[in-house]
Design an enzyme around this catalytic site. Sequence first.
Site, PDB file in Angstrom:
ATOM      1  CB  SER A  56       4.404   2.287   0.994  1.00 19.89           C
ATOM      2  OG  SER A  56       5.651   2.765   0.896  1.00 19.89           O
ATOM      3  CE  LYS A 120       5.659   6.641   1.617  1.00 20.03           C
ATOM      4  NZ  LYS A 120       4.918   5.341   2.106  1.00 20.03           N
TER       5      LYS A 120
END
Length: 260
Positions: A56, A120
Amino acid sequence: MATSSNAGRAQKARPVSHRFRLKGVWENLKSILGALAIFLVLRAFIVEAYRIPSGSMIPTLLVGDWLFVNKAIYGAHVPFSRVSLPAYREPRRGDVVVFVSPYQADEAQYGRDPTPTLVKRLVGTPGDTLYMRNGVLYLNGIAQRQGFGVPQPDAAIGNSVDPLFDWQKKAGLKSSRFGAAPAQPTHDDWGPLVVPPKKLFMMGDSRYNSKDSRYWGFVPRENVRGKPLFVYYSYNADDSDRPLPMLTDIRWSRIGHWIK
């Protein structure tokens, strides 16, 4: 008489030797326990190792990267409590952040961890207005650079609808100077929405390969656990054709790579 005296002295010497042995064992045990205590304190409050399990955050972070994470910068979390130590600074937009995910009911129903620790990029802080149009992220009305290896919009994925987007229907603004939120949020078209106080909005750099705040919402500030520093070890964990890739397919160029 001499033999009896020597035997008596030998018998008296045994307890002394035994005490010395016990003292030596205790000193060694104290050293081990002390080293273990220092390690646990460092791990809990200063630096911890973290492994990247998914793509990701490609290309910033690769599957198989092992990171050192600075846990003190945002205020180290005290284990088994809701308490955090004072922070050196608050998380800033653009920071790569390690945090505990908000509860994910879809993960729980498959027996997986519903609150995994994730990494993230922080794209929205309290008071920010965020939205996406045609795959472009806007922050307070300003289009953000599509850096970090974000690919061109993928219409098939971009127009997709997921039940996990439904939380946005309540959070999306019905009217604003940036327009109204769509009745049905999609992967690439959602918002505007305003980040609430003490909350953060996270997204993966690989936007079409990231389950992030678009799916599970805002991240409470207290869930933040640290900021990755650098890659201390990396191997090709994705598509290696070598046996034992952890040893035979090491990404030497990644070792020492500072994370931005």
